[in-house]
Design an enzyme around this catalytic site. Structure first.
Site, PDB file in Angstrom:
ATOM      1  N   MET A   1      59.607  19.903 -15.467  1.00 15.15           N
ATOM      2  CA  MET A   1      58.263  20.249 -15.023  1.00 15.15           C
ATOM      3  C   MET A   1      57.296  19.162 -15.458  1.00 15.15           C
ATOM      4  O   MET A   1      57.273  18.754 -16.613  1.00 15.15           O
ATOM      5  CB  MET A   1      57.868  21.620 -15.610  1.00 15.15           C
ATOM      6  CG  MET A   1      56.452  22.048 -15.293  1.00 15.15           C
ATOM      7  SD  MET A   1      56.153  22.178 -13.505  1.00 15.15           S
ATOM      8  CE  MET A   1      54.419  21.698 -13.446  1.00 15.15           C
ATOM      9  N   GLU A   2      56.468  18.716 -14.500  1.00 13.58           N
ATOM     10  CA  GLU A   2      55.691  17.482 -14.651  1.00 13.58           C
ATOM     11  C   GLU A   2      54.365  17.623 -15.388  1.00 13.58           C
ATOM     12  O   GLU A   2      53.486  16.783 -15.194  1.00 13.58           O
ATOM     13  CB  GLU A   2      55.422  16.918 -13.258  1.00 13.58           C
ATOM     14  CG  GLU A   2      54.456  17.762 -12.394  1.00 13.58           C
ATOM     15  CD  GLU A   2      55.151  18.720 -11.437  1.00 13.58           C
ATOM     16  OE1 GLU A   2      56.334  19.033 -11.675  1.00 13.58           O
ATOM     17  OE2 GLU A   2      54.521  19.165 -10.474  1.00 13.58           O
TER      18      GLU A   2
ATOM     19  N   HIS B   1      61.283  11.251 -10.501  1.00 12.69           N
ATOM     20  CA  HIS B   1      60.585  12.289  -9.740  1.00 12.69           C
ATOM     21  C   HIS B   1      59.406  12.833 -10.555  1.00 12.69           C
ATOM     22  O   HIS B   1      58.287  12.935 -10.051  1.00 12.69           O
ATOM     23  CB  HIS B   1      61.571  13.411  -9.388  1.00 12.69           C
ATOM     24  CG  HIS B   1      60.957  14.575  -8.679  1.00 12.69           C
ATOM     25  ND1 HIS B   1      61.024  14.730  -7.316  1.00 12.69           N
ATOM     26  CD2 HIS B   1      60.242  15.633  -9.139  1.00 12.69           C
ATOM     27  CE1 HIS B   1      60.389  15.833  -6.970  1.00 12.69           C
ATOM     28  NE2 HIS B   1      59.901  16.409  -8.062  1.00 12.69           N
ATOM     29  N   GLU B   2      59.625  13.138 -11.806  1.00 12.11           N
ATOM     30  CA  GLU B   2      58.561  13.737 -12.622  1.00 12.11           C
ATOM     31  C   GLU B   2      57.433  12.733 -12.881  1.00 12.11           C
ATOM     32  O   GLU B   2      56.260  13.102 -12.887  1.00 12.11           O
ATOM     33  CB  GLU B   2      59.120  14.256 -13.951  1.00 12.11           C
ATOM     34  CG  GLU B   2      60.197  15.330 -13.809  1.00 12.11           C
ATOM     35  CD  GLU B   2      59.812  16.486 -12.905  1.00 12.11           C
ATOM     36  OE1 GLU B   2      58.637  16.901 -12.932  1.00 12.11           O
ATOM     37  OE2 GLU B   2      60.681  16.962 -12.149  1.00 12.11           O
TER      38      GLU B   2
ATOM     39  N   HIS C   1      55.109  12.449 -10.035  1.00 10.39           N
ATOM     40  CA  HIS C   1      54.146  13.553 -10.024  1.00 10.39           C
ATOM     41  C   HIS C   1      52.879  13.236 -10.823  1.00 10.39           C
ATOM     42  O   HIS C   1      51.850  13.852 -10.596  1.00 10.39           O
ATOM     43  CB  HIS C   1      54.763  14.796 -10.658  1.00 10.39           C
ATOM     44  CG  HIS C   1      55.523  15.666  -9.709  1.00 10.39           C
ATOM     45  ND1 HIS C   1      55.002  16.078  -8.507  1.00 10.39           N
ATOM     46  CD2 HIS C   1      56.752  16.228  -9.798  1.00 10.39           C
ATOM     47  CE1 HIS C   1      55.893  16.863  -7.902  1.00 10.39           C
ATOM     48  NE2 HIS C   1      56.966  16.964  -8.656  1.00 10.39           N
TER      49      HIS C   1
ATOM     50  N   GLU D   1      55.725  17.591  -3.793  1.00 13.50           N
ATOM     51  CA  GLU D   1      57.170  17.486  -3.993  1.00 13.50           C
ATOM     52  C   GLU D   1      57.847  16.496  -3.047  1.00 13.50           C
ATOM     53  O   GLU D   1      58.719  15.743  -3.465  1.00 13.50           O
ATOM     54  CB  GLU D   1      57.814  18.866  -3.858  1.00 13.50           C
ATOM     55  CG  GLU D   1      57.308  19.883  -4.882  1.00 13.50           C
ATOM     56  CD  GLU D   1      57.539  19.438  -6.316  1.00 13.50           C
ATOM     57  OE1 GLU D   1      58.322  18.499  -6.540  1.00 13.50           O
ATOM     58  OE2 GLU D   1      56.925  20.035  -7.224  1.00 13.50           O
TER      59      GLU D   1
END
Ligand SMILES: *[C@@H]1O[C@H](CO)[C@@H](O)[C@H](O)[C@H]1NC(C)=O
Ligand SMILES: *[C@@H]1O[C@H](CO)[C@@H](O)[C@H](O)[C@H]1NC(C)=O
Ligand SMILES: *[C@@H]1O[C@H](CO)[C@@H](O)[C@H](O)[C@H]1NC(C)=O
Ligand SMILES: *[C@@H]1O[C@H](CO)[C@@H](O)[C@H](O)[C@H]1NC(C)=O
Ligand SMILES: *[C@@H]1O[C@H](CO)[C@@H](O)[C@H](O)[C@H]1NC(C)=O
Ligand SMILES: [Zn+2]
Length: 949
Positions: A352-353, A386-387, A390, A409
């Site tokens: 979770m970012e 990916h995080e 974000h 996303e």
């Protein structure tokens, strides 16, 4: 709430890949789905004193009050350790928290009501103050709505005036969750070396998980993504624990006086951000960090043992590089002064970012040199990329509302491929990542029940609706349509548009139409097409097209692709078709009508092939007239390099899926696997193995299987031999896509009986058995999973018992998971029965592993019937985990009327009632498919193998 079946499966898949890096190697950012498996709408632990009212007509907060900042105090009662001291009463663990908050807000429109969100909290001591006058405003009453709005409504005696600033103070109490929601407790064990004999002791920590709508269960707030505010937090926590949050922490300070139990940490105010990005943790974790004095402090936190053993080092090293890449790529600095990441023993999703404090599952961040598969680094670097993306897409620029979640996303997924490619160029996994994501999107989006990528706002209202947005459409289709857009406008213009968009919306919220404007502005091919009208067709219509080209007369048409051949849709897309022929260079054509339209450029000249959708940059499938398919086949068998790599994988995937949808004959798909004899690249093989999995399930207990095995054995020989030198010497190729292919080659070769493969795995496993110590296990970490399984399959009692012993001995999670899988691979039914019995004993197989262990056994043709009998006999116990996935796995081979009636009987006569609808439907589909296809497939394999043996 019941599980969303399809999603829990995705989660299971992602998890297996994380821990085992298994064969299919579909390393994909499905892994990052924020899929909550259970309990997110748990009922209130604390009764509120107020009553339930009927909800207002809309579920959204009014916009008359705009929050600006919060000042929050939270006291976490949790002990991180419960120390056993002789004659000292042990404290009981306490799972409560309490605190107070002041929210400062601006009144845009006069009102006598304050609406904000609050769920599962006890609230008291409310007061409202006029900031400019300093006077307080009396409260008439307040109400917590115990319905889906989660509203807390405060009715005032006097009116709040437009243009003035106010603040609301309140105190609150709540309870830590044991289901990984909101503020939750997590447990882990640690070796205690303080006593003479080493023992393991239990430790606790508290962490938050607030996306999408759990901030309101931590403290009352304006919990919508466009109600951005600055957050200032003070955490009061027990002695000898560390608190982390979004901002930089000052302290810990002692409370003072006689109180040596408590201390507090004060965090600097966060940037303006959405409430779901708020986070903090209280733990005993330690970190690997950049030197003091660095402009940006980067730290990676983990269990002290993991930090000391260096398991965070890989994550730490790539984090710096990825951050640098993004800062350059976006031409925008990462704003906070610190970037902390923490590996949590429990977390759902995988990561979770949260701004400045990114949380990860351990498997997504920790890498053990010499134990973890080299391919595990791919998961870690992809998830971090990916995080970190974000921190720009999501944290700086946030979607206005959850219906456009893909702006967070889809963008982060898309950007991560470039970051991974930049920091780990030798992995060469960009194409693999993209194909994995493309196929996940294709699969989900071919169902009649699929939804548009950007959902209508009014359809996304409740927490339930919002959770439904975290799916393959948002993550995978989102990334893929961006790739398509970037390809058409050109990478450079696209990136310039991205930079301008980020600068313009930094600190604010955006809708997709905002983004289109920036790309439109940046693109040089001005009159070429309109970005907004083009992209809206792909984001506001569900599904995707299949383009059918008749190369004899050039007739081309499009229609929405459905697996269900009787489904129908009138959707129409503007389709960019890049194509090439055997004799001419690549060219381009827009298909803007449903057709059929005659396109002269698609008429084959001199009997040459035409290939459309070069590199699969368009989000659609392609079908051809049989003659063109045949020419492509001939080309692939003669010289496969003339067809681009991605298309070699895509042609196979298209053919199998078109066959599934009854748009081509199944023999065409099988014919396309012929060229694999000369193929050494991963994508075409991955595509084939994934698509053939269904064939294997349907036929591995029938007469089709014999010739099918002969065929696959012949096809894989070339690949196996290509990598044989590496495999025999327990080394691996440099290129990661070849590393994946090496595992695949062993799996396919051994399971289809290639003698040199079986000899190889037996020998390697025997070496390990004689050395009889994990320390001298010479099997390369990449190859352990597949070699363990194949050696146990080829072996007997001795191999099985050795694996079982190692399973019990090992304390390493990934080694344990590999062995647990391997134990299910034996062909001896009496051993499989014994293994099934072990699943009833939690000292042997932990309850959380029961369903997956039984599914592993059912996956083995020799174990399928045993597993089915076993779950029926022990349903009460085995259904405690994930009954849906369990039932689906165990019945996945069902394809006869008799099996269907057994299944229906079981579903209607068992307690608790099995969630059998999916399994029943799948069995019906299987019966039909086998009836229609078995003979023709049997004949095909017989013909192909007539001369082989
Ligand atoms: C613990 O308490 C018991 C009874 O009060 C006493 O007899 C014993 O000596 C104590 N043990 C220690 C280690 O203090
Ligand atoms: C812990 O809980 C038990 C049972 O609820 C109670 O008897 C005991 O007094 C508690 N201990 C402390 C230190 O509060
Ligand atoms: C809020 O909580 C903190 C910590 O318990 C306390 O020091 C402070 O006085 C509280 N604020 C008010 C206004 O009660
Ligand atoms: C440690 O283990 C040894 C051998 O098992 C035993 O004799 C001894 O009493 C143990 N010591 C403690 C403190 O438990
Ligand atoms: C393609 O066009 C030719 C010529 O019109 C026609 O004979 C043939 O049936 C068409 N093929 C398909 C698959 O529609
Ligand atoms: Zn994400």
């Amino acid at each position: 709430m019941p599980l969303k079946p399809g999603l829990s499966k995705f989660f299971a898949v992602a998890f297996v890949i994380l821990t085992v890096s298994s064969i299919a190697g579909m390393i994909s950012l499905i892994a990052v789905f924020k899929i909550q498996l259970a309990g997110w709408n748990a009922t209130s632990p604390i009764p509120t004193t107020t009553t339930t009212l009927s909800p207002p007509p809309i579920m959204r907060l009014p916009r008359n009050l705009i929050p600006e900042s919060y000042n929050i105090f939270i006291k976490v009662e949790l002990y991180t350790r419960i120390v056993e001291v002789v004659n000292v009463t042990t404290p009981n663990q306490t799972l409560s928290f309490s605190g107070n908050s002041t929210v400062n807000f601006h009144c845009a429109e006069q009102t006598r009501h304050i609406y904000l969100h609050s769920r599962d909290l006890r609230i008291f001591n409310l007061s409202v103050t006029n900031k400019s006058m300093g006077n307080s405003i009396s409260i008439n009453s307040y109400t917590s709505y115990k319905d889906e709005t989660d509203f807390l409504k405060i009715e005032l005696i006097n009116t709040l005036l437009a243009g003035k600033n106010y603040s609301l103070f309140l105190a609150f109490q709540g309870e830590l969750s044991e289901n990984l929601n909101t503020l939750y407790v997590s447990k882990y064990t640690e070796t205690d070396r303080s006593s003479e004999n080493e023992t393991t002791v239990e430790r606790f920590l508290a962490a938050t998980n607030l996306e999408p709508t759990n901030a309101r269960s931590l403290f009352p707030c304006f919990d919508e993504p466009d109600m951005k505010a600055r957050f200032k937090l003070t955490v009061i926590h027990r002695r000898e624990t560390t608190a982390l949050s979004n901002g930089d922490g000052q302290g810990p300070f002692l409370i003072g006086g006689d109180d040596d139990e408590w201390q507090y940490t004060v965090f600097e105010e966060s940037p303006k951000m959405s409430s779901y990005l708020f986070a903090f943790t209280v733990s005993e974790f330690t970190s690997l960090k950049t030197p003091v004095g660095d402009v940006l402090s980067i730290q990676v936190f983990a269990r002290p043992e993991a930090t000391a053993a260096g398991h965070t080092k890989y994550a730490f090293d790539v984090t710096k590089k990825i951050l640098n890449f993004y800062e350059k790529h976006f031409d925008l600095k990462y704003t906070p002064k610190k970037l902390y990441q923490i590996a949590l023993p429990d977390l759902e999703p995988l990561a979770m970012e949260n701004w400045g404090l990114i949380t990860y599952q351990e498997g997504a961040l920790l890498y053990e040199e010499g134990v973890s598969s080299w391919l595990h680094k791919e998961d870690i670097v992809s998830i971090i990329a990916h995080e970190l993306a974000h921190q720009w897409f999501g944290n700086m620029v946030t979607m206005k509302w959850w219906n456009d979640l893909w702006l967070n996303e889809g963008f982060s997924s898309y950007m991560s491929y470039f970051a991974v490619d930049s920091v780990e160029p030798t992995f060469q996994i960009k194409d693999t990542l993209i194909m994995g994501v493309l196929h996940a999107a294709f699969e989900e989006d071919a169902l009649a029940s699929s939804r548009p990528l950007s959902a209508p706002v009014e359809e996304i209202q409740t927490a339930f609706d919002i959770h439904g947005m975290f799916d393959a459409i948002t993550y995978c289709k989102g990334a893929i349509v961006l790739r398509m857009l970037a390809d058409i406008v050109g990478e450079e213009d696209f990136n310039n548009g991205i930079r301008a968009y980020l600068k313009a919306f930094n600190g604010r919220n955006a809708e997709q139409s905002d983004f289109w404007k920036f790309i439109e502005h940046a693109k040089h091919k001005k009159s070429f097409f309109n970005v907004e009208s083009f992209m809206n067709e792909w984001t506001t219509q569900a599904g995707y097209p299949v383009v059918t080209i008749n190369t004899t007369n050039g007739e081309t048409y499009q229609k929405r692709f459905f697996y269900n051949s009787s489904a129908h849709s009138d959707s129409l897309w503007l389709i960019p078709i890049q194509y090439m022929t055997a004799i001419a260079p690549p060219d381009f054509h827009w298909l803007d009508r449903r057709g059929p339209v005659k396109i002269a450029k698609f008429i084959s000249k001199k009997g040459e092939w035409i290939l459309a959708n070069i590199n699969s940059t368009g989000y659609y499938r392609v079908n051809y007239n049989p003659e063109n398919w045949h020419r492509l086949l001939t080309q692939l068998e003669a010289d496969l390099d003339r067809i681009p790599l991605m298309n070699r994988g895509q042609l196979i995937d298209d053919a199998f899926n078109l066959a599934r949808a009854k748009q081509v004959n199944v023999t065409l798909a099988l014919n396309l696997t012929r060229f694999l004899r000369n193929e050494t690249a991963y994508l075409p093989w991955e595509s084939t193995v994934r698509n053939l999995e269904y064939f294997i399930h349907m036929f591995d207990r029938s007469e089709v299987y014999g010739p099918m095995q002969v065929y696959l054995r012949e096809q894989v020989k070339g690949l196996y031999n290509f990598l044989k030198n590496h495999t025999d010497n327990s080394t691996v190729p440099q290129d990661h896509s070849l590393q994946h292919n090496q595992i695949l080659a062993i799996e396919v070769a051994c399971s289809n009986g290639l003698p040199e493969c079986i000899a190889m795995v037996k020998e390697k496993f025997a070496d390990w058995m004689t050395s009889n110590s994990t320390k001298t296990n010479n099997i390369h970490t990449n190859l352990r999973s597949v070699i363990y399984c194949q050696a146990v399959a080829a072996g007997g009692k001795e191999e099985w018992e050795f694996a079982w012993e190692k399973f019990l001995e090992s304390s390493d999670t990934s080694e344990k998971d590999q062995l647990r899988k391997a134990l299910s691979c034996t062909k001896k039914t009496w051993l499989l029965n014994r293994y099934l019995e072990y699943t009833l004993d939690p000292n042997k197989i932990r309850l959380m592993d029961v369903a997956s262990t039984i599914n592993y056994i059912a996956e083995n043709a020799a174990g399928q019937a045993l597993a089915w009998n076993f779950i029926r006999a022990h349903w009460k116990y085995v259904s405690q985990g994930d009954p849906y996935t369990l039932l689906e796995g165990v019945t996945s081979r069902f394809s006869t009327k008799f099996e269907l009636s057994e299944l229906m009987y079981f579903v209607t006569n068992s307690e608790p009632m099995p969630p059998g609808n999916g399994a029943i439907e799948q069995t019906q589909v299987n019966i039909k498919w086998v009836g229609e296809n078995k003979d023709v497939i049997l004949q095909w394999f017989k013909r192909e193998t007539a001369e082989m043996e």
